[in-house]
Design a protein around this motif. Structure first.
Motif, PDB file in Angstrom:
ATOM      1  N   TYR A 117       0.824  -1.210   0.000  1.00 28.59           N
ATOM      2  CA  TYR A 117       0.000   0.000   0.000  1.00 28.59           C
ATOM      3  C   TYR A 117       0.859   1.262   0.000  1.00 28.59           C
ATOM      4  CZ  TYR A 117      -4.730  -1.639  -0.095  1.00 28.59           C
ATOM      5  OH  TYR A 117      -5.930  -2.167  -0.536  1.00 28.59           O
ATOM      6  N   LYS A 118       1.995   1.215   0.674  1.00 23.59           N
ATOM      7  CA  LYS A 118       2.878   2.380   0.663  1.00 23.59           C
ATOM      8  C   LYS A 118       3.500   2.580  -0.712  1.00 23.59           C
ATOM      9  CE  LYS A 118       6.585   4.608   3.249  1.00 23.59           C
ATOM     10  NZ  LYS A 118       7.462   4.526   4.461  1.00 23.59           N
ATOM     11  N   ARG A 119       3.906   1.478  -1.347  1.00 28.10           N
ATOM     12  CA  ARG A 119       4.590   1.559  -2.640  1.00 28.10           C
ATOM     13  C   ARG A 119       3.630   1.847  -3.783  1.00 28.10           C
ATOM     14  NH1 ARG A 119       5.790  -3.223  -2.842  1.00 28.10           N
ATOM     15  NH2 ARG A 119       4.865  -4.075  -4.744  1.00 28.10           N
ATOM     16  N   ARG A 120       2.509   1.163  -3.817  1.00 25.36           N
ATOM     17  CA  ARG A 120       1.608   1.234  -4.972  1.00 25.36           C
ATOM     18  C   ARG A 120       0.497   2.269  -4.798  1.00 25.36           C
ATOM     19  NH1 ARG A 120       2.946  -0.052  -9.649  1.00 25.36           N
ATOM     20  NH2 ARG A 120       0.742  -0.348 -10.140  1.00 25.36           N
ATOM     21  N   GLN A 121       0.011   2.478  -3.580  1.00 16.81           N
ATOM     22  CA  GLN A 121      -1.109   3.389  -3.354  1.00 16.81           C
ATOM     23  C   GLN A 121      -0.705   4.664  -2.616  1.00 16.81           C
ATOM     24  OE1 GLN A 121      -3.619   2.624  -4.975  1.00 16.81           O
ATOM     25  NE2 GLN A 121      -3.494   0.413  -5.247  1.00 16.81           N
ATOM     26  N   VAL A 134      -6.952  -0.245 -13.650  1.00 15.70           N
ATOM     27  CA  VAL A 134      -7.526   1.072 -13.937  1.00 15.70           C
ATOM     28  C   VAL A 134      -6.930   1.573 -15.252  1.00 15.70           C
ATOM     29  CG1 VAL A 134      -7.782   3.451 -13.155  1.00 15.70           C
ATOM     30  CG2 VAL A 134      -7.830   1.583 -11.489  1.00 15.70           C
ATOM     31  N   PHE A 135      -7.798   1.856 -16.231  1.00 18.79           N
ATOM     32  CA  PHE A 135      -7.334   2.247 -17.561  1.00 18.79           C
ATOM     33  C   PHE A 135      -7.270   3.753 -17.748  1.00 18.79           C
ATOM     34  CE2 PHE A 135      -8.352  -2.016 -17.879  1.00 18.79           C
ATOM     35  CZ  PHE A 135      -9.727  -2.260 -17.906  1.00 18.79           C
ATOM     36  N   ARG A 136      -8.173   4.463 -17.103  1.00 20.31           N
ATOM     37  CA  ARG A 136      -8.216   5.911 -17.277  1.00 20.31           C
ATOM     38  C   ARG A 136      -8.852   6.543 -16.039  1.00 20.31           C
ATOM     39  NH1 ARG A 136     -11.405   3.808 -21.367  1.00 20.31           N
ATOM     40  NH2 ARG A 136     -13.638   3.756 -20.925  1.00 20.31           N
ATOM     41  N   GLY A 137      -8.631   7.841 -15.887  1.00 20.72           N
ATOM     42  CA  GLY A 137      -9.160   8.523 -14.727  1.00 20.72           C
ATOM     43  C   GLY A 137      -8.278   8.300 -13.514  1.00 20.72           C
ATOM     44  N   GLU A 138      -8.718   8.801 -12.397  1.00 19.41           N
ATOM     45  CA  GLU A 138      -7.953   8.745 -11.155  1.00 19.41           C
ATOM     46  C   GLU A 138      -8.584   7.773 -10.177  1.00 19.41           C
ATOM     47  OE1 GLU A 138      -6.984  11.468  -7.201  1.00 19.41           O
ATOM     48  OE2 GLU A 138      -8.651  11.942  -8.553  1.00 19.41           O
ATOM     49  N   PHE A 139      -7.791   6.809  -9.728  1.00 20.98           N
ATOM     50  CA  PHE A 139      -8.212   5.944  -8.628  1.00 20.98           C
ATOM     51  C   PHE A 139      -7.541   6.433  -7.360  1.00 20.98           C
ATOM     52  CE2 PHE A 139      -6.882   2.601  -5.701  1.00 20.98           C
ATOM     53  CZ  PHE A 139      -8.117   2.118  -5.298  1.00 20.98           C
ATOM     54  N   ALA A 140      -8.286   6.465  -6.265  1.00 21.19           N
ATOM     55  CA  ALA A 140      -7.702   6.792  -4.961  1.00 21.19           C
ATOM     56  C   ALA A 140      -8.200   5.803  -3.932  1.00 21.19           C
ATOM     57  CB  ALA A 140      -8.068   8.219  -4.548  1.00 21.19           C
ATOM     58  N   ASN A 186     -14.523  -0.104  -5.504  1.00 22.59           N
ATOM     59  CA  ASN A 186     -13.810   0.892  -6.305  1.00 22.59           C
ATOM     60  C   ASN A 186     -12.445   0.332  -6.687  1.00 22.59           C
ATOM     61  OD1 ASN A 186     -13.165   3.395  -7.512  1.00 22.59           O
ATOM     62  ND2 ASN A 186     -12.176   4.119  -5.656  1.00 22.59           N
ATOM     63  N   PRO A 187     -12.208   0.110  -8.007  1.00 21.76           N
ATOM     64  CA  PRO A 187     -13.128   0.171  -9.144  1.00 21.76           C
ATOM     65  C   PRO A 187     -14.318  -0.757  -8.945  1.00 21.76           C
ATOM     66  CG  PRO A 187     -10.860   0.015  -9.912  1.00 21.76           C
ATOM     67  CD  PRO A 187     -10.827  -0.239  -8.433  1.00 21.76           C
ATOM     68  N   CYS A 188     -15.404  -0.405  -9.601  1.00 22.30           N
ATOM     69  CA  CYS A 188     -16.671  -1.057  -9.297  1.00 22.30           C
ATOM     70  C   CYS A 188     -16.900  -2.339 -10.097  1.00 22.30           C
ATOM     71  CB  CYS A 188     -17.824  -0.088  -9.566  1.00 22.30           C
ATOM     72  SG  CYS A 188     -19.450  -0.813  -9.260  1.00 22.30           S
ATOM     73  N   ASN A 189     -17.268  -3.361  -9.395  1.00 21.21           N
ATOM     74  CA  ASN A 189     -17.864  -4.565  -9.968  1.00 21.21           C
ATOM     75  C   ASN A 189     -19.360  -4.436  -9.704  1.00 21.21           C
ATOM     76  OD1 ASN A 189     -18.774  -7.141 -10.560  1.00 21.21           O
ATOM     77  ND2 ASN A 189     -17.643  -8.155  -8.910  1.00 21.21           N
TER      78      ASN A 189
END
Length: 397
Positions: free
Chosen positions: A80-84, A208-214, A170-173
């Motif tokens: 989580y620290k490295r990727r998020q 995630v292909f586009r937009g911002e994920f947080a 999020n991302p939504c299924n």
């Protein structure tokens, strides 16, 4: 006469799996099925998973700590620290038997039987089963395709004295919508204002292909609970290794009581998962690009076949489509019982079970883009030919 609990009698079959008996019968007749019904990735599970188990195999397959082996909790925190870009400690991580158990634990910890949790619909259908097991009532707050599945601005109007939390993915299924930091902050502010917990299922965070994920954990709050898993991002669904992450120490301590009751997560799979979480950025780039190409393949085919209403996801690997039928479940079943094209058919998930509001989702299906591109293209051709034949025999189409 046998008497069974209301809990089990009120729990419906999974809409993702309820058509499996019809698929099994079709296979016995020699029909090849293109499975677009379930989110089972076909990408190879990385070798490091198996290598790490082999290199660290114990002489005895023992019970691990109920919260998971320390190395895996450290690996989740490091990931989580490295990727998020999120700081959490290993103590904030509770390893579970898949993300599913983490959701069940969350419901059971924050709510009493009869309490309510708001769910943004359409939603991952099994949330409903977990709620039934926990005795919790899910209250649907509808997101609409024509509005881009935006978070409804009237969300707070659904909150009452029995409301204990909000849950979403999020991302939504199944929609593929991706929410960024502004949306997460908005939801956290609502949760804090009303004393609720925000449970966010982030198992598709790397797709995630586009937009911002947080990540919801990017907002500092003890009201946030994040669910994660190695299933989708590492193509390790059968490992059944997930986690519950929260900075709320009291919530973690209560969830530990439930974890102790089920003893421990699977030991060997935990050992292998440490290796998965330490994979470098190139692996995640490969996964993201693979699913982007697959989603684009399906979108192009749906457009070629003239389908009018379907989502264009920003993440995950699902597409929601509205069909020109009265009952998508009837159509999906018919595809397995009455149709084949050159010995092939396609299996999809009807979307009605992804909604709680009566009437919604009846005409919709979820397509899981989990086959390689040529097979996906063929599967959509078969699906649309079946749709044409189904509609030609029915006035309702």
């Amino acid at each position: 006469m046998d008497v069974f609990s209301d809990r089990v009698l009120l729990t419906e079959e999974s809409p993702i799996r309820k058509l499996v008996p019809f698929a099994e019968m079709a296979k016995k007749r020699g029909v090849r099925i293109h499975h677009l019904n379930i989110g089972q990735p076909d990408l190879k599970t990385p070798e490091v998973f198996f290598e790490r188990i082999y290199e660290n195999k114990p002489e005895v397959v023992y019970y691990s700590h109920s919260a998971g082996i320390w190395e895996l909790r450290e690996a989740f925190a490091s990931y989580y620290k490295r990727r998020q870009r999120v700081d959490v400690k290993p103590e904030n991580v509770l390893v579970t038997n898949g993300g599913s158990e983490a959701i069940l634990f969350s419901f059971a910890v924050i709510a009493n039987p009869g309490d309510e949790i708001l769910v943004l619909e359409p939603f991952y259908a099994n949330y409903n089963a977990f709620a039934k097991i926990a005795g919790v009532k899910l209250i649907p707050v509808t997101r609409r395709m024509e509005e881009g599945f935006a978070i409804p601005q009237n969300l707070e109007s659904f909150i009452n004295e029995r409301t204990k939390g909000i849950v979403l993915s999020n991302p939504c299924n199944p929609t593929g919508v991706v929410y960024g930091k502004d949306e997460m902050r908005y939801l956290v502010e609502i949760a804090e204002r009303h004393g609720l917990f925000l449970i966010v299922d982030e198992v598709y965070s790397e797709i995630v292909f586009r937009g911002e994920f947080a990540s919801a954990l990017s907002i500092e709050s003890d009201k946030v609970v994040v669910i994660d898993s190695v299933s989708k991002k590492f193509s390790a669904c059968g490992a059944r290794v997930g986690c519950l992450i929260t900075r709320n120490e009291e919530l973690i301590s209560h969830a530990m009581k439930l974890a102790q009751g089920r003893l421990a997560p699977p030991l060997l799979e935990q050992i292998g998962s440490v290796g998965l979480l330490n994979l470098d950025d190139s692996f995640f780039d490969f996964v993201r690009e693979t699913y982007r190409e697959r989603v684009e393949t399906v979108l192009k085919k749906l457009e070629e076949h003239g389908l009018k209403r379907f989502t264009k996801p920003s993440g995950a690997f699902y597409i929601t489509a509205e069909l020109p039928v009265e009952d998508a479940e009837e159509f999906a079943r018919w595809m397995l019982t009455d149709f084949n094209m050159d010995g092939e058919t396609t299996m999809v998930a009807p979307l009605r079970g992804f909604y709680l509001t009566p009437g919604l989702g009846k005409k919709e299906i979820r397509i899981a883009c989990v086959l390689e591109k040529d097979l996906l293209s063929r599967a959509i051709d078969v699906l649309m030919e079946g749709l044409k034949m189904f509609c030609s025999s029915r006035i309702s189409c």
